[in-house]
Scaffold this motif. Structure first.
Motif, PDB file in Angstrom:
ATOM      1  N   ALA A 127       0.763  -1.261  -0.011  1.00 39.53           N
ATOM      2  CA  ALA A 127      -0.016   0.134   0.031  1.00 39.53           C
ATOM      3  C   ALA A 127       0.721   1.371  -0.055  1.00 39.53           C
ATOM      4  O   ALA A 127       0.356   2.435  -0.365  1.00 39.53           O
ATOM      5  N   ALA A 128       2.069   1.243   0.457  1.00 36.54           N
ATOM      6  CA  ALA A 128       2.798   2.386   0.608  1.00 36.54           C
ATOM      7  C   ALA A 128       3.647   2.761  -0.502  1.00 36.54           C
ATOM      8  O   ALA A 128       4.120   3.411  -0.823  1.00 36.54           O
TER       9      ALA A 128
ATOM     10  N   ALA B  86      -5.539   3.351   0.452  1.00 39.19           N
ATOM     11  CA  ALA B  86      -4.524   3.535  -0.301  1.00 39.19           C
ATOM     12  C   ALA B  86      -4.945   3.536  -1.760  1.00 39.19           C
ATOM     13  O   ALA B  86      -4.120   4.559  -2.522  1.00 39.19           O
ATOM     14  N   ALA B  87      -5.737   2.903  -2.198  1.00 40.02           N
ATOM     15  CA  ALA B  87      -6.163   2.849  -3.708  1.00 40.02           C
ATOM     16  C   ALA B  87      -6.744   4.167  -4.131  1.00 40.02           C
ATOM     17  O   ALA B  87      -6.468   4.736  -4.900  1.00 40.02           O
ATOM     18  N   THR B  88      -7.508   4.648  -3.144  1.00 39.77           N
ATOM     19  CA  THR B  88      -8.290   5.940  -3.265  1.00 39.77           C
ATOM     20  C   THR B  88      -7.286   7.011  -3.401  1.00 39.77           C
ATOM     21  O   THR B  88      -7.359   7.952  -4.132  1.00 39.77           O
ATOM     22  N   HIS B  89      -6.694   7.174  -2.399  1.00 40.29           N
ATOM     23  CA  HIS B  89      -5.373   8.239  -2.388  1.00 40.29           C
ATOM     24  C   HIS B  89      -4.590   8.251  -3.606  1.00 40.29           C
ATOM     25  O   HIS B  89      -4.032   9.353  -3.966  1.00 40.29           O
ATOM     26  N   THR B  90      -4.056   6.889  -3.718  1.00 46.34           N
ATOM     27  CA  THR B  90      -3.199   6.686  -5.075  1.00 46.34           C
ATOM     28  C   THR B  90      -3.822   7.519  -6.518  1.00 46.34           C
ATOM     29  O   THR B  90      -3.378   8.031  -7.130  1.00 46.34           O
ATOM     30  N   GLY B  91      -5.355   7.089  -6.557  1.00 48.31           N
ATOM     31  CA  GLY B  91      -5.842   7.693  -7.652  1.00 48.31           C
ATOM     32  C   GLY B  91      -6.015   9.410  -7.636  1.00 48.31           C
ATOM     33  O   GLY B  91      -6.303   9.923  -8.641  1.00 48.31           O
ATOM     34  N   LEU B  92      -5.958   9.687  -6.575  1.00 48.20           N
ATOM     35  CA  LEU B  92      -6.178  11.388  -6.402  1.00 48.20           C
ATOM     36  C   LEU B  92      -4.853  11.844  -6.312  1.00 48.20           C
ATOM     37  O   LEU B  92      -4.658  13.362  -6.150  1.00 48.20           O
ATOM     38  N   LEU B  93      -3.721  11.248  -6.507  1.00 48.33           N
ATOM     39  CA  LEU B  93      -2.463  11.935  -6.468  1.00 48.33           C
ATOM     40  C   LEU B  93      -2.145  13.129  -7.565  1.00 48.33           C
ATOM     41  O   LEU B  93      -1.430  14.093  -7.451  1.00 48.33           O
ATOM     42  N   ASP B  94      -2.834  12.949  -8.817  1.00 50.70           N
ATOM     43  CA  ASP B  94      -2.630  14.074  -9.873  1.00 50.70           C
ATOM     44  C   ASP B  94      -3.549  14.900  -9.679  1.00 50.70           C
ATOM     45  O   ASP B  94      -3.820  15.828 -10.629  1.00 50.70           O
TER      46      ASP B  94
END
Length: 95
Positions: free
Chosen positions: A23-24, A79-87
């Motif tokens: 996740a990290a 983690a998946a949601t936060h990764t999708g929001l990185l850009d």
């Protein structure tokens, strides 16, 4: 952070496919690319260790309690949601 839509999909799938064990990883890569501040991957690494370690420690061998699985599922979704929001330009916290 993402070069294409396919790259974004792959990075979002990393926490899901690894069942939270990695996740990290997207946040470590994002910190290396200076997309997020260095404390974000540190929080994810510590949170991953605490949640996964805690989930394994509190789950008795012969128990049908779903709490440990819920903690791991919560980590995966976050983690998946936060990764999708990185850009996303709307998200500024931690950048």
């Amino acid at each position: 952070m993402f070069n294409s839509t396919l790259a974004k999909i792959v990075w979002v799938l990393v926490p899901i496919i690894t069942l939270g064990l990695a996740a990290a990883v997207p946040f470590v890569v994002a910190a290396a690319k200076s997309v997020v501040k260095p404390w974000v991957p540190v929080v994810y690494v510590v949170g991953e260790l605490v949640l996964l370690g805690g989930a394994m420690a509190i789950q008795p061998a012969n128990s049908d309690q779903p709490f440990a699985g819920f903690l791991i599922l919560l980590l995966i979704i976050t983690a998946a949601t936060h990764t999708g929001l990185l850009d996303s330009p709307r998200v500024t916290f931690g950048k």
